[in-house]
Write a protein that holds these residues in place. Structure first.
Motif, PDB file in Angstrom:
ATOM      1  N   LEU A  29     -13.866   0.916  11.013  1.00 38.44           N
ATOM      2  CA  LEU A  29     -13.787   0.931  12.472  1.00 38.44           C
ATOM      3  C   LEU A  29     -14.645  -0.181  13.075  1.00 38.44           C
ATOM      4  N   GLN A  30     -15.846  -0.349  12.554  1.00 36.18           N
ATOM      5  CA  GLN A  30     -16.746  -1.357  13.100  1.00 36.18           C
ATOM      6  C   GLN A  30     -16.203  -2.776  12.937  1.00 36.18           C
ATOM      7  N   SER A  31     -15.293  -2.968  11.980  1.00 36.08           N
ATOM      8  CA  SER A  31     -14.724  -4.293  11.741  1.00 36.08           C
ATOM      9  C   SER A  31     -13.585  -4.639  12.688  1.00 36.08           C
ATOM     10  N   ARG A  32     -13.103  -3.659  13.445  1.00 39.35           N
ATOM     11  CA  ARG A  32     -11.951  -3.886  14.318  1.00 39.35           C
ATOM     12  C   ARG A  32     -12.395  -4.549  15.615  1.00 39.35           C
ATOM     13  N   PRO A  33     -11.713  -5.615  16.042  1.00 38.97           N
ATOM     14  CA  PRO A  33     -12.121  -6.322  17.258  1.00 38.97           C
ATOM     15  C   PRO A  33     -12.115  -5.445  18.506  1.00 38.97           C
ATOM     16  N   ALA A  34     -11.240  -4.426  18.535  1.00 40.17           N
ATOM     17  CA  ALA A  34     -11.131  -3.578  19.725  1.00 40.17           C
ATOM     18  C   ALA A  34     -12.204  -2.494  19.783  1.00 40.17           C
ATOM     19  N   VAL A  35     -13.070  -2.421  18.763  1.00 38.04           N
ATOM     20  CA  VAL A  35     -14.073  -1.363  18.678  1.00 38.04           C
ATOM     21  C   VAL A  35     -15.461  -1.928  18.896  1.00 38.04           C
ATOM     22  N   ASP A  36     -16.239  -1.255  19.715  1.00 38.17           N
ATOM     23  CA  ASP A  36     -17.656  -1.575  19.878  1.00 38.17           C
ATOM     24  C   ASP A  36     -18.395  -1.017  18.670  1.00 38.17           C
ATOM     25  N   ALA A  37     -18.840  -1.900  17.798  1.00 33.29           N
ATOM     26  CA  ALA A  37     -19.430  -1.470  16.523  1.00 33.29           C
ATOM     27  C   ALA A  37     -20.684  -0.640  16.696  1.00 33.29           C
ATOM     28  N   ASP A  38     -21.333  -0.726  17.839  1.00 32.92           N
ATOM     29  CA  ASP A  38     -22.563   0.022  18.068  1.00 32.92           C
ATOM     30  C   ASP A  38     -22.326   1.371  18.722  1.00 32.92           C
ATOM     31  N   GLU A  93      -7.043  11.037  -6.874  1.00 37.73           N
ATOM     32  CA  GLU A  93      -6.495  12.191  -7.597  1.00 37.73           C
ATOM     33  C   GLU A  93      -6.160  13.307  -6.617  1.00 37.73           C
ATOM     34  N   ARG A  94      -4.897  13.664  -6.542  1.00 37.89           N
ATOM     35  CA  ARG A  94      -4.459  14.632  -5.534  1.00 37.89           C
ATOM     36  C   ARG A  94      -5.155  15.979  -5.744  1.00 37.89           C
ATOM     37  N   GLY A  95      -5.744  16.473  -4.663  1.00 40.23           N
ATOM     38  CA  GLY A  95      -6.388  17.774  -4.697  1.00 40.23           C
ATOM     39  C   GLY A  95      -7.832  17.761  -5.157  1.00 40.23           C
ATOM     40  N   ARG A  96      -8.322  16.601  -5.612  1.00 38.20           N
ATOM     41  CA  ARG A  96      -9.731  16.553  -6.043  1.00 38.20           C
ATOM     42  C   ARG A  96     -10.596  16.333  -4.803  1.00 38.20           C
ATOM     43  N   ILE A  97     -11.079  17.418  -4.227  1.00 39.29           N
ATOM     44  CA  ILE A  97     -11.871  17.390  -3.005  1.00 39.29           C
ATOM     45  C   ILE A  97     -13.333  17.583  -3.392  1.00 39.29           C
ATOM     46  N   ILE A  98     -14.119  16.534  -3.276  1.00 40.50           N
ATOM     47  CA  ILE A  98     -15.544  16.587  -3.586  1.00 40.50           C
ATOM     48  C   ILE A  98     -16.301  16.242  -2.308  1.00 40.50           C
ATOM     49  N   CYS A  99     -17.150  17.143  -1.852  1.00 38.26           N
ATOM     50  CA  CYS A  99     -17.769  16.977  -0.537  1.00 38.26           C
ATOM     51  C   CYS A  99     -18.527  15.663  -0.409  1.00 38.26           C
ATOM     52  N   GLU A 100     -19.315  15.307  -1.412  1.00 38.64           N
ATOM     53  CA  GLU A 100     -20.085  14.070  -1.337  1.00 38.64           C
ATOM     54  C   GLU A 100     -19.167  12.850  -1.270  1.00 38.64           C
ATOM     55  N   GLU A 101     -17.995  12.928  -1.917  1.00 37.21           N
ATOM     56  CA  GLU A 101     -17.047  11.822  -1.849  1.00 37.21           C
ATOM     57  C   GLU A 101     -16.400  11.748  -0.472  1.00 37.21           C
ATOM     58  N   GLU A 102     -16.199  12.885   0.171  1.00 39.50           N
ATOM     59  CA  GLU A 102     -15.669  12.853   1.533  1.00 39.50           C
ATOM     60  C   GLU A 102     -16.698  12.254   2.490  1.00 39.50           C
ATOM     61  N   VAL A 103     -17.975  12.514   2.260  1.00 37.90           N
ATOM     62  CA  VAL A 103     -19.014  11.850   3.057  1.00 37.90           C
ATOM     63  C   VAL A 103     -18.915  10.338   2.867  1.00 37.90           C
ATOM     64  N   GLU A 104     -18.707   9.911   1.638  1.00 42.40           N
ATOM     65  CA  GLU A 104     -18.535   8.479   1.372  1.00 42.40           C
ATOM     66  C   GLU A 104     -17.305   7.939   2.097  1.00 42.40           C
ATOM     67  N   ASP A 105     -16.214   8.695   2.108  1.00 37.36           N
ATOM     68  CA  ASP A 105     -15.013   8.271   2.827  1.00 37.36           C
ATOM     69  C   ASP A 105     -15.311   8.079   4.314  1.00 37.36           C
ATOM     70  N   VAL A 106     -16.067   9.010   4.903  1.00 36.09           N
ATOM     71  CA  VAL A 106     -16.420   8.887   6.317  1.00 36.09           C
ATOM     72  C   VAL A 106     -17.216   7.612   6.561  1.00 36.09           C
ATOM     73  N   ARG A 107     -18.183   7.350   5.719  1.00 38.10           N
ATOM     74  CA  ARG A 107     -19.018   6.167   5.928  1.00 38.10           C
ATOM     75  C   ARG A 107     -18.209   4.875   5.765  1.00 38.10           C
ATOM     76  N   ASN A 108     -17.262   4.873   4.837  1.00 34.97           N
ATOM     77  CA  ASN A 108     -16.395   3.699   4.691  1.00 34.97           C
ATOM     78  C   ASN A 108     -15.426   3.576   5.859  1.00 34.97           C
ATOM     79  N   ALA A 109     -14.991   4.710   6.407  1.00 33.26           N
ATOM     80  CA  ALA A 109     -14.136   4.675   7.591  1.00 33.26           C
ATOM     81  C   ALA A 109     -14.896   4.123   8.795  1.00 33.26           C
ATOM     82  N   VAL A 110     -16.174   4.474   8.913  1.00 32.87           N
ATOM     83  CA  VAL A 110     -16.996   3.905   9.989  1.00 32.87           C
ATOM     84  C   VAL A 110     -17.101   2.385   9.829  1.00 32.87           C
ATOM     85  N   GLY A 124     -11.798  -4.954  26.744  1.00 30.06           N
ATOM     86  CA  GLY A 124     -12.950  -5.167  25.892  1.00 30.06           C
ATOM     87  C   GLY A 124     -13.036  -4.164  24.765  1.00 30.06           C
ATOM     88  N   ALA A 125     -14.119  -4.245  24.002  1.00 28.75           N
ATOM     89  CA  ALA A 125     -14.312  -3.355  22.861  1.00 28.75           C
ATOM     90  C   ALA A 125     -14.616  -1.943  23.334  1.00 28.75           C
TER      91      ALA A 125
END
Length: 291
Positions: A94-103, A74-91, A26-27
Motif C-alpha cells: 500500500l505504501q508503494s502506491r502513488p495514490a496512498v499517503d504512506a504515512d 498451501e491451501r488451508g494452511r492458516i498460521i497466525c504469525e504468517e498472517e501477521v507477516e502478510d499484513v505487514r507486506n500488504a502495508v 492527492g495521496a
C-alpha cells in the motif's frame, strides 16, 4: 474504482482488490481490510465495507491471506504469525502506491483477521490506527470456550499433540475439520460460501491455540484502537473484545452491537461506527463523502 492487484508475501503471490476514490485529490489515507478464518476478501460483507470506506474517501486494499481465496500458498494452511507477516507486506505494498499517503495507513480485520491486525499493529509502528470486529483475543481461551467439557478439551489437546508427533515422524500433516477448530453453530453453516475450505492442517489449530493478541494489545497505544463486537455473537463471544479493551491503552473504543451476526461486515451500524471513528482519527482533509 476497483482494480485487481497482487503482491508477494512469504514466497506466495497474494491476490487483492484496491479501491480508490474516483474523485480523489492527492495521496489518500488508506485502510487494509483483513478477512477471517479460512475466508476470503469477497465474502462476509468485506466488499461492501471496502466500498463504503472508498465512498468516504479512503483508499482500501482487501486481500486474501496466503492459502485462502485466490491467493497462492498451501491451501488451508492458516498460521497466525504468517498472517501477521502478510499484513505487514500488504502495508508495504500500500505504501508503494502513488495514490496512498504512506504515512497514513490503518487496519481493519474481522474475527481471526481482527486478532491478526491487532497483533500486527502492536509490532509495526507504521500502522496509525487499528480496528477489529468480532476479534479473538486469546486462542487458548477461545478453545476452552468451544470445548467447555474438560475431558473433551483434554482430548482435543491430545489430538494436537498426536498430530505433532505424526508430522515429525512422517512429514505429513494431520487434517482437522473446520468446525473442530472454529465451532460455527449448525444454524449458521448453510451460509458457508461455495468452495470454502473445510479442513485444515493440525498446525493451524496449534498456531491459533498459541496466538495471544491480548498479550500485546497494550503496545498499540497511543495509536487509536477500535473494537466492535455483536452482543450475542455465538462464534466468538463478546467477552473477547471486552478483555482486549481491558488490556488496551488509550485511546480505545469498544462498541457492542445489538446483533448475533458474527459475519457482519456489511452491518450498517458497524460501517457508520468505523467511518465516524476514522474521520476522527485518520481524517481525509479534502473529502466530506457519505456512506
Amino acid at each position: 474504482m476497483e482494480q485487481s492487484v497482487t503482491f508477494e508475501s512469504g514466497g506466495a503471490t497474494l491476490q487483492g482488490v484496491l479501491h480508490l476514490p474516483s474523485d480523489a485529490k492527492g495521496a489518500r489515507a488508506a485502510i487494509l481490510s483483513c478477512h477471517g478464518f479460512g475466508g476470503s476478501s469477497r465474502g462476509a460483507g468485506h466488499p461492501q465495507l471496502a466500498r463504503a470506506l472508498e465512498r468516504a474517501g479512503y483508499a482500501v486494499l482487501r486481500f486474501d491471506f496466503r492459502g485462502c481465496g485466490e491467493s497462492g500458498g498451501e491451501r488451508g494452511r492458516i498460521i497466525c504469525e504468517e498472517e501477521v507477516e502478510d499484513v505487514r507486506n500488504a502495508v508495504t505494498f500500500l505504501q508503494s502506491r502513488p495514490a496512498v499517503d504512506a504515512d497514513r495507513v490503518g487496519l481493519i480485520g474481522t474475527s481471526l483477521g481482527g486478532a491478526v491486525v491487532i497483533y500486527a499493529a502492536a509490532v509495526d509502528a507504521r500502522i496509525k490506527v487499528c480496528a477489529a470486529t468480532g476479534a479473538v483475543a486469546n486462542g487458548g481461551r477461545l478453545f476452552k470456550i468451544q470445548y467447555p467439557d474438560e475431558a473433551n478439551y483434554r482430548a482435543f489437546l491430545a489430538r494436537l499433540d498426536d498430530a505433532k508427533r505424526q508430522r515429525k515422524t512422517t512429514g505429513r500433516s494431520v487434517m482437522i475439520d473446520r468446525y473442530d477448530i472454529v465451532n460455527i453453530p449448525e444454524n449458521r453453516r448453510a451460509g458457508m460460501p461455495p468452495g470454502a475450505i473445510m479442513s485444515f492442517p493440525a498446525e493451524t489449530a496449534i498456531s491459533m491455540l498459541e496466538f495471544s493478541p491480548d498479550e500485546v494489545v497494550g503496545r498499540i497505544c497511543p495509536r487509536p484502537l477500535l473494537l466492535i463486537h455483536p452482543r450475542d455473537d455465538d462464534v466468538v463471544p463478546k467477552s473477547e473484545s471486552e478483555y482486549l479493551a481491558s488490556r488496551a491503552g488509550q485511546p480505545c473504543e469498544l462498541h457492542i452491537l445489538e446483533s448475533s451476526e458474527h459475519f457482519g461486515s456489511d452491518n450498517p451500524q458497524l460501517k457508520r461506527i468505523v467511518i465516524d471513528w476514522l474521520r476522527r482519527y485518520l481524517p481525509q482533509n479534502d473529502v466530506s463523502a457519505s456512506t
